[in-house]
Design a protein around this motif. Structure first.
Motif, PDB file in Angstrom:
ATOM      1  N   TRP A  33      39.832  29.037  41.451  1.00 58.44           N
ATOM      2  CA  TRP A  33      39.240  29.527  40.492  1.00 58.44           C
ATOM      3  C   TRP A  33      40.277  29.948  39.440  1.00 58.44           C
ATOM      4  O   TRP A  33      41.467  29.986  39.562  1.00 58.44           O
ATOM      5  N   TYR A  34      39.826  29.595  37.797  1.00 60.44           N
ATOM      6  CA  TYR A  34      40.572  29.940  36.999  1.00 60.44           C
ATOM      7  C   TYR A  34      39.830  30.922  35.912  1.00 60.44           C
ATOM      8  O   TYR A  34      38.405  30.886  36.250  1.00 60.44           O
ATOM      9  N   VAL A  56      43.867  29.266  29.451  1.00 55.24           N
ATOM     10  CA  VAL A  56      43.292  29.370  30.866  1.00 55.24           C
ATOM     11  C   VAL A  56      44.387  29.621  31.971  1.00 55.24           C
ATOM     12  O   VAL A  56      45.308  29.044  31.956  1.00 55.24           O
ATOM     13  N   GLU A  57      43.968  30.577  32.925  1.00 56.52           N
ATOM     14  CA  GLU A  57      44.790  31.071  33.723  1.00 56.52           C
ATOM     15  C   GLU A  57      44.612  30.908  35.188  1.00 56.52           C
ATOM     16  O   GLU A  57      43.230  31.108  35.740  1.00 56.52           O
ATOM     17  N   PHE A  58      45.373  30.300  35.951  1.00 59.10           N
ATOM     18  CA  PHE A  58      44.965  30.400  37.508  1.00 59.10           C
ATOM     19  C   PHE A  58      44.774  31.668  38.167  1.00 59.10           C
ATOM     20  O   PHE A  58      45.635  32.505  37.984  1.00 59.10           O
ATOM     21  N   LEU A  59      43.792  31.764  39.074  1.00 59.52           N
ATOM     22  CA  LEU A  59      43.569  32.838  39.829  1.00 59.52           C
ATOM     23  C   LEU A  59      43.990  32.559  41.336  1.00 59.52           C
ATOM     24  O   LEU A  59      44.983  33.351  41.927  1.00 59.52           O
ATOM     25  N   VAL A  60      43.251  31.613  42.022  1.00 56.62           N
ATOM     26  CA  VAL A  60      43.543  31.248  43.361  1.00 56.62           C
ATOM     27  C   VAL A  60      43.085  29.845  43.697  1.00 56.62           C
ATOM     28  O   VAL A  60      42.266  29.254  42.849  1.00 56.62           O
ATOM     29  N   SER A  61      43.808  29.467  44.614  1.00 55.29           N
ATOM     30  CA  SER A  61      43.488  28.150  45.465  1.00 55.29           C
ATOM     31  C   SER A  61      43.223  28.253  46.767  1.00 55.29           C
ATOM     32  O   SER A  61      43.649  29.423  47.434  1.00 55.29           O
ATOM     33  N   GLU A 100      41.122  28.922  53.811  1.00 55.24           N
ATOM     34  CA  GLU A 100      42.074  30.264  53.530  1.00 55.24           C
ATOM     35  C   GLU A 100      42.835  30.066  52.178  1.00 55.24           C
ATOM     36  O   GLU A 100      42.736  28.947  51.664  1.00 55.24           O
ATOM     37  N   ILE A 101      43.114  31.240  51.629  1.00 55.47           N
ATOM     38  CA  ILE A 101      43.930  31.120  50.517  1.00 55.47           C
ATOM     39  C   ILE A 101      45.178  30.422  50.400  1.00 55.47           C
ATOM     40  O   ILE A 101      45.861  30.971  51.404  1.00 55.47           O
ATOM     41  N   VAL A 137      37.491  35.731  47.748  1.00 59.42           N
ATOM     42  CA  VAL A 137      37.032  34.268  47.786  1.00 59.42           C
ATOM     43  C   VAL A 137      36.473  34.117  49.056  1.00 59.42           C
ATOM     44  O   VAL A 137      37.216  34.604  49.979  1.00 59.42           O
ATOM     45  N   GLU A 138      35.401  33.456  48.985  1.00 62.27           N
ATOM     46  CA  GLU A 138      34.711  33.011  50.512  1.00 62.27           C
ATOM     47  C   GLU A 138      34.325  31.638  50.053  1.00 62.27           C
ATOM     48  O   GLU A 138      33.772  31.253  49.081  1.00 62.27           O
TER      49      GLU A 138
END
Lengths: 115, 113
Positions: free
Chosen positions: B34-35, B43-48, B53-54, B67-68
């Motif tokens: 998610w960005y 544009v910024e990175f949120l999560v991978s 799992e994160i 996140v799920e």
């Protein structure tokens, strides 16, 4: 730390003339670099990628980019602009950590193509 | 060509409410992201996310975010108690392998009132 700098926030060209969108990168090791395009109300579409195989990279829609390590640049070019090229272009470097690679984006260059 | 799909395209929510943004990544992809892009900003990175799992999260991704991947096809971003500054375009992306190009959805524009 890795980063990319897009040197122009806006570029205007006439239809049929060359396009040059400039990007400089900063990386402590050999980077993976990408150019993405975003048309209005659409997602980000991959134009091309550099992953150390060849310094001149050809992408879709006639775009290409040249990786120049000595200049830390990865400029995007196209010989002849079309009206449909009007969009926002993002230079991206990927950074690996814990087995995944996140993207670090430049601020974007908005390309305007004049008839 | 397979693509990443995001729903809804536009979400309007009152401050303090929970919101869930949905994404269907490309089916054989293994890595999910998610960005976000606040209007006029990068544009910024949120999560991978990988292997359920994160893998990495940014400092933006605080306890309000989660996140799920609930069913093997959807990938969701939940914001538990939205703030005005959460207003942004949120992009989901997926890739087939490590350091493979990421494929992006068209985004969800989140507006917090």
């Amino acid at each position: 730390a890795q980063s990319v700098t897009q040197l122009d926030s806006h570029v205007s060209v006439s239809e049929g003339t060359p396009v040059l969108l400039r990007c400089n990168y900063s990386s402590s090791y050999s980077p993976s670099l990408f150019w993405y395009v975003q048309h209005p109300n659409k997602g980000l579409q991959l134009l091309l990628k550099y992953t150390s195989a060849a310094t001149l990279v050809k992408g879709i829609n006639g775009f290409e980019a040249e990786f120049k390590k000595s200049e830390t640049s990865f400029h995007l070019t196209k010989p002849s602009a079309h009206m449909s090229d009007a969009a926002e272009y993002f230079c991206v470097v990927s950074r690996g950590y814990s087995g995944t690679y996140k993207y670090i984006f430049g601020t974007g260059t908005r390309l305007k193509v004049l008839a | 060509e397979p693509e990443v799909t995001q729903t809804p395209s536009h979400q309007v929510t009152q401050m303090g409410q929970e919101v869930i943004l949905r994404c269907v990544p490309i089916s054989n992809h293994l890595y999910f992201y998610w960005y976000r892009q606040i209007l006029g900003q990068k544009v910024e990175f949120l999560v991978s996310f990988y292997n359920n799992e994160i893998s990495e999260k940014s400092e933006i991704f605080d306890d309000q975010f989660s996140v799920e991947r609930p069913d093997g096809s959807n990938f969701t971003l939940k914001i538990r108690s939205t703030k005005l500054e959460d207003s942004a375009m949120y992009f989901c992306a997926s890739s087939p392998g490590m350091n493979q190009p990421q494929h992006f959805g068209d985004g969800t524009r989140l507006s917090i009132l």
